[in-house]
Scaffold this motif. Sequence first.
Motif, PDB file in Angstrom:
ATOM      1  N   GLN A 182      -1.877  -0.399  -4.838  1.00  0.00           N
ATOM      2  CA  GLN A 182      -2.881  -0.225  -3.780  1.00  0.00           C
ATOM      3  C   GLN A 182      -2.652   1.106  -3.069  1.00  0.00           C
ATOM      4  N   GLU A 211      -5.869  -0.135  -6.556  1.00  0.00           N
ATOM      5  CA  GLU A 211      -6.809  -0.825  -5.679  1.00  0.00           C
ATOM      6  C   GLU A 211      -7.035   0.057  -4.457  1.00  0.00           C
ATOM      7  N   SER A 264     -10.749  -9.489   1.569  1.00  0.00           N
ATOM      8  CA  SER A 264      -9.578  -9.712   2.421  1.00  0.00           C
ATOM      9  C   SER A 264      -9.927 -10.614   3.599  1.00  0.00           C
ATOM     10  N   HIS A 321      -7.924   0.529  -0.821  1.00  0.00           N
ATOM     11  CA  HIS A 321      -7.819  -0.356   0.341  1.00  0.00           C
ATOM     12  C   HIS A 321      -8.914  -0.013   1.351  1.00  0.00           C
ATOM     13  N   VAL A 335       0.806  -1.209   0.000  1.00  0.00           N
ATOM     14  CA  VAL A 335       0.000   0.000   0.000  1.00  0.00           C
ATOM     15  C   VAL A 335       0.851   1.276   0.000  1.00  0.00           C
ATOM     16  N   PHE A 386      -4.229   4.039   0.004  1.00  0.00           N
ATOM     17  CA  PHE A 386      -5.076   4.121   1.199  1.00  0.00           C
ATOM     18  C   PHE A 386      -4.774   5.353   2.027  1.00  0.00           C
ATOM     19  N   ARG A 395     -10.950  -3.282  -2.253  1.00  0.00           N
ATOM     20  CA  ARG A 395     -10.734  -4.376  -1.310  1.00  0.00           C
ATOM     21  C   ARG A 395     -11.505  -4.117  -0.022  1.00  0.00           C
TER      22      ARG A 395
END
Length: 395
Positions: free
Chosen positions: A105, A170, A263, A172, A63, A107, A229
Amino acid sequence: MMSKTKYSFLNGFEFKSGLKVKNRIVIPPMTEASGFEDGSITSDELRYFKIHSGGVGLFISPVANVSENGKGFEGELSITDDRFLPGLTKMASAMKQNGTKAVLQIFHAGRMSNSKILRGEQTVSASAVAAERPNAETPRELTNDEIEQIITDFGEATRRAIEAGFDGIELHGANTYLLQQFFSPHSNRRTDKWGGSVEKRMTFALEVIKTCHTMVEKYADRPFLIGYRLSPEEIENPGIRMADTLQFIDTLCNQPIDYLHISMGYAWRTSLNDESDTEPLILKIKRQVAGRLPLISVGSVEKPTDAQKVMDAGLDFVALGREMLREPNWVQKVENNDEAAIRYTISTSDLDELGITPAMWNFLIVRLQSAMHVSNQPDYDKGLFNHKLAPHEGA
């Protein structure tokens, strides 16, 4: 090379965006804690990505934080500024060996950080409620303007990922980070447009998706994925329950995203909150999705037969986390009818060969204890995590 008919996970896939992947095996995002202090990429990380790329269809990165107060741990990548673009460009290239597609990813850690990691700053979240974990600090509640800024930050991160050459991002929304914090009735006690009902608690995630999609439409000159996710349940009370998640997933299926990534520490986990319900959560989710989005399943998948079992249940992709750390050539060995040579244990003598840095190994051993199958140490019982959260959630 063996026939691809034996294992359907070796077959290719085309996303609705037009992006084609060569097989259905995914490396999920795994923390490697090996970046520079400022969040820029190290040569150690680039070497790790090159070693582990090339076999799988989709490689999802560790991430990267989108806001300076979104950092969750030391050694974490950052995508908060254009100055990170040269390193991120090298990273995308390193992850794209031999036709593997690279997803970044992104976040914001929210309350799952601390003032030490944030260099004296207080953590932030949907509400001023501390997480139920040891030494958790109470975050400051975000203002409306700050929420809007973080949404903008996700958009800018998406633009940078496009410029750096990644094949997608992606979001998170799992493992109790900020996107999940807004959806959770534990961390979100707001009464404005960002909180309250299940629908209002979805607002932040939906606005982030909308902004990221706008940036893809504006800047992407090629097929570019947006994945999401999520963690299906929480154990806190109040907390996210399966009914909330299924309602959220129903809404997510109508958003401009390309896949859902569930997840869990064990792919076939049943409810954390209802022991009488023996149906695996992933099958409930698959039924709710009803073919509207591709699904990635993860959690203690190791052998080709484990991966095929996931595919046989009607899932679109299967992710191998810790197993890919032990065996970067897993896909190649399956393709070459060389399954007997797949490594299912990891030796501390092989860490350098595997591109695993001392910082990453320390993170793995401290956090995952015996769940790494270290060759000369006692192993763990996989069955421990059939019905509860695992230290290796998402891998």
